[in-house]
Motif scaffolding. Structure first.
Motif, short mmCIF file in Angstrom:
data_model
loop_
_atom_site.label_atom_id
_atom_site.label_comp_id
_atom_site.label_asym_id
_atom_site.label_seq_id
_atom_site.Cartn_x
_atom_site.Cartn_y
_atom_site.Cartn_z
N SER A 19 0.84 -1.20 0.00
CA SER A 19 0.00 0.00 0.00
C SER A 19 0.87 1.25 0.00
O SER A 19 2.08 1.19 0.21
CB SER A 19 -0.95 -0.02 1.20
N LYS A 20 0.25 2.38 -0.26
CA LYS A 20 0.98 3.64 -0.41
C LYS A 20 1.59 4.13 0.91
O LYS A 20 1.37 3.54 1.96
CB LYS A 20 0.03 4.69 -1.00
N ALA A 21 2.34 5.22 0.83
CA ALA A 21 3.12 5.70 1.97
C ALA A 21 2.25 6.15 3.14
O ALA A 21 2.58 5.89 4.30
CB ALA A 21 4.03 6.84 1.53
N PHE A 22 1.15 6.83 2.84
CA PHE A 22 0.38 7.43 3.93
C PHE A 22 -1.11 7.12 3.86
O PHE A 22 -1.92 7.77 4.49
CB PHE A 22 0.59 8.96 3.92
N CYS A 23 -1.50 6.14 3.01
CA CYS A 23 -2.91 5.72 2.95
C CYS A 23 -2.94 4.25 2.57
O CYS A 23 -1.89 3.65 2.33
CB CYS A 23 -3.68 6.56 1.93
N GLY A 24 -4.13 3.68 2.48
CA GLY A 24 -4.23 2.24 2.24
C GLY A 24 -4.35 1.84 0.77
O GLY A 24 -4.53 0.67 0.45
N CYS A 25 -4.24 2.81 -0.15
CA CYS A 25 -4.40 2.50 -1.57
C CYS A 25 -3.33 1.53 -2.06
O CYS A 25 -2.18 1.59 -1.62
CB CYS A 25 -4.32 3.77 -2.40
N SER A 26 -3.74 0.69 -3.02
CA SER A 26 -2.80 -0.29 -3.58
C SER A 26 -1.74 0.41 -4.44
O SER A 26 -1.99 1.45 -5.05
CB SER A 26 -3.55 -1.29 -4.44
N GLN A 36 -6.75 3.81 -8.17
CA GLN A 36 -6.14 3.49 -6.88
C GLN A 36 -5.87 4.79 -6.12
O GLN A 36 -4.72 5.17 -5.91
CB GLN A 36 -4.87 2.67 -7.10
N VAL A 37 -6.94 5.46 -5.78
CA VAL A 37 -6.83 6.76 -5.13
C VAL A 37 -7.86 6.87 -4.00
O VAL A 37 -8.83 6.10 -3.97
CB VAL A 37 -7.09 7.91 -6.14
N CYS A 38 -7.59 7.78 -3.08
CA CYS A 38 -8.51 8.00 -1.96
C CYS A 38 -8.36 9.46 -1.51
O CYS A 38 -7.49 10.17 -2.01
CB CYS A 38 -8.19 7.04 -0.82
N PRO A 39 -9.19 9.92 -0.59
CA PRO A 39 -9.09 11.32 -0.16
C PRO A 39 -7.69 11.71 0.33
O PRO A 39 -7.26 12.84 0.12
CB PRO A 39 -10.13 11.40 0.97
N VAL A 40 -6.97 10.76 0.95
CA VAL A 40 -5.64 11.12 1.49
C VAL A 40 -4.66 11.41 0.36
O VAL A 40 -4.04 12.47 0.31
CB VAL A 40 -5.09 10.01 2.40
N CYS A 41 -4.53 10.47 -0.60
CA CYS A 41 -3.51 10.69 -1.63
C CYS A 41 -3.98 11.70 -2.68
O CYS A 41 -3.17 12.21 -3.46
CB CYS A 41 -3.02 9.38 -2.25
N LEU A 42 -5.27 12.01 -2.67
CA LEU A 42 -5.74 13.07 -3.56
C LEU A 42 -5.73 14.43 -2.86
O LEU A 42 -6.04 15.46 -3.45
CB LEU A 42 -7.15 12.77 -4.07
ZN ZN Z 1 -4.85 6.80 -1.22
#
Ligand code: ZN
Ligand code: ADP
Ligand code: MG
Length: 480
Positions: A19-26, A36-42
């Motif tokens: 998963s990514k550095a600071f969120c759970g995205c693959s 593969q995005v979420c509010p944190v990485c966006l």
């Molecule tokens: Zn994310």
């Protein structure tokens, strides 16, 4: 005046966490854009980053493997800039308290070891990817927030070859640690090259240019060759190199100016308020240290010592862990004290076949395994078959999955070394070629090669040429 190039590399490596550095995205590569995005990485307002523990573990592992001192106290910082591939308008990075400092990497250039200093290894996150089409540009945020390490070398390299070897050895260490696939084509290893010139003998550094857009190790080397020549021409004409960022155009094989270099103050670094500073315990360091395998440098030193290899040969063998382990098993299967025959085969015919098949030597799967390979090398070494024939046998065995010894028998490749049958042929040849015999006796040493050739012909190419020559020499000398 003679100029000396000075080179320092900033390498960015994507770590292969799930998963990514600071969120759970693959982090999986090649997926549907923006899937593969979420509010944190966006970077949606109100979302909060959480540090991926595996990211930290991998980063520490690399820092230790590069002989760096891992700092006890850590924090992350925001590096602010605007770019369409950066939705937050800042990148989470590390500024004044990086993960680790002051390490080194030993590289081998030619046959000699050189130590290149590592200034720092720090953690940061990747940006997205812009895809430019004819009249539009698209952005894919799947890569946004993937864990990166930035590995900054000291300006300790002095030639394009050294920079190339530095990248090769760095990739090798990362491969042994199994933390990145280091694929420049997929963008999982990227490198910025800093280069300046200074008059030979002077210690102060010259003004550097930073080259971006390298997409292979070879390209990095080529770009450096070009850039060193460009700067040298400017200096020779009495001009000044300006500090700037340049791009390498692999098609035109030249660098061109992209922008005048920005400075740290342009990024308005400040501490990342959403991630608390933290401390890495001595116990954690110890735990990670325990799990670091034997690294390429240690393996290289062991090969040099145990098998009497040159550093240059050992370097070729240790680069990739499973190939190094395979090489070791072959060398150990060789009974003779002198390991050179088997080593020469490993870095010669085997590597040739592996390159041809775009794989490593351990992936060749030689029919019959080590035993068959060792016997083949032995046969060539003892001149039971010729070297050329032996190489052909290896290649054919890989192509057809037949055992080497079967091919040798089938093709009747064994050279005739038994003196009795060669004696007979030699006698006939001497009788049939009085002129050459006379020439030889009168001091034309070369004439014997003609006679050996005749023996080869007579035996359908199967006389062992060394034995044949010795027999001829003996007969011609003894015979008065
Ligand atoms: Zn994310
Ligand atoms: P910047 O602030 O421009 O990024 P750094 O001091 O952080 O510069 O160094 C970046 C990289 O450039 C490092 O790898 C360093 O070794 C290298 N470097 C610094 N100065 C020079 C120079 N004069 N010539 C060649 N390389 C240099
Ligand atoms: Mg920099």
């Amino acid at each position: 005046m003679e100029y000396e190039p000075v080179i320092g590399l900033e390498v960015h490596v994507q770590l292969k966490t799930k998963s990514k550095a600071f969120c759970g995205c693959s982090t999986e590569f090649g997926k549907e854009p923006n899937s593969q995005v979420c509010p944190v990485c966006l970077g949606f307002p109100g979302s909060l980053p959480v540090l991926n523990r595996v990211f930290l573990d991998y980063a520490i592992k690399v820092a230790l493997a590069l002989n760096c001192t891992v700092q006890e106290k850590h924090k992350f910082d925001r590096k602010n800039y605007f770019y369409p591939d950066l939705p937050k308008n800042y990148q989470i990075s590390q500024y004044d308290l990086p993960l680790s400092k002051k390490g080194y990497l030993d590289i081998v250039v030619g046959d000699k070891t050189k130590r290149v200093g590592i200034n720092r290894v720090h953690m940061e996150e990747d940006a997205g990817k812009l895809i430019h089409e004819e009249d539009t540009s698209l952005v894919d945020f799947n890569r946004t927030g993937i864990p990166l390490l930035e590995i900054v070398s000291e300006p300790d390299m002095n030639s394009p070859e050294e920079a190339y070897e530095y990248l090769t050895f760095l990739k090798s260490v990362l491969g042994y640690l199994d933390v990145s696939d280091c694929d420049m084509e997929k963008g999982s290893l990227r490198c910025d090259v800093n280069v300046s010139l200074r008059p030979k003998g002077v210690l102060a550094l010259g003004v550097k240019a930073e080259l971006k857009n390298m997409n292979s190790f070879k390209g990095t080397k080529d770009a450096l060759v070009f850039e060193i020549r460009r700067q040298e021409e400017i200096l020779r004409e009495g001009g000044k190199v300006i500090q700037e960022t340049r791009l390498w155009d692999a098609k035109l094989s030249e660098t061109f100016s992209m922008r005048v270099k920005e400075e740290a103050k342009d990024y308005r670094y400040f501490p990342e308020p959403d991630l608390a500073p933290f401390i890495i315990s001595a116990q954690k360091l110890e735990e990670i240290k325990k799990n670091i395998p034997e690294l390429p440098r240690q393996k290289l030193e062991r090969f040099v010592k145990d098998f009497c290899l040159s550093e240059g040969s050992a370097k070729i063998l240790v680069g990739i862990k499973k190939d190094a382990d395979y090489a070791q098993s072959c060398i150990e299967s060789w009974e003779g004290k002198d390991k050179k025959p088997v080593v020469n085969w490993l870095i010669g015919p085997l590597l040739f076949e592996a390159n041809k098949r775009k794989c490593g030597i351990s992936d060749l799967n030689i029919p019959g395994g080590n035993i068959e390979l060792i016997n083949l090398i032995k046969s060539a070494e003892e001149a039971k078959i010729s070297n050329l024939a032996a190489k052909g046998v290896l290649s054919e065995s890989l192509d057809t999955a037949k055992l080497a010894r079967e091919i040798i028998l089938e093709k009747n490749l064994y050279q005739v070394s038994d003196t009795e049958s060669l004696d007979k042929i030699a006698e006939e040849i001497i009788k049939g070629n009085p002129k050459s015999v006379m020439d030889y006796k009168q001091g034309k040493a070369n004439a014997i090669m003609f006679l050996v050739g005749q023996m080869m012909k007579k035996s359908n190419g199967k006389a062992n040429p060394i034995v044949a020559r010795d027999i001829l020499k003996k007969m011609l000398t003894d015979g008065g």
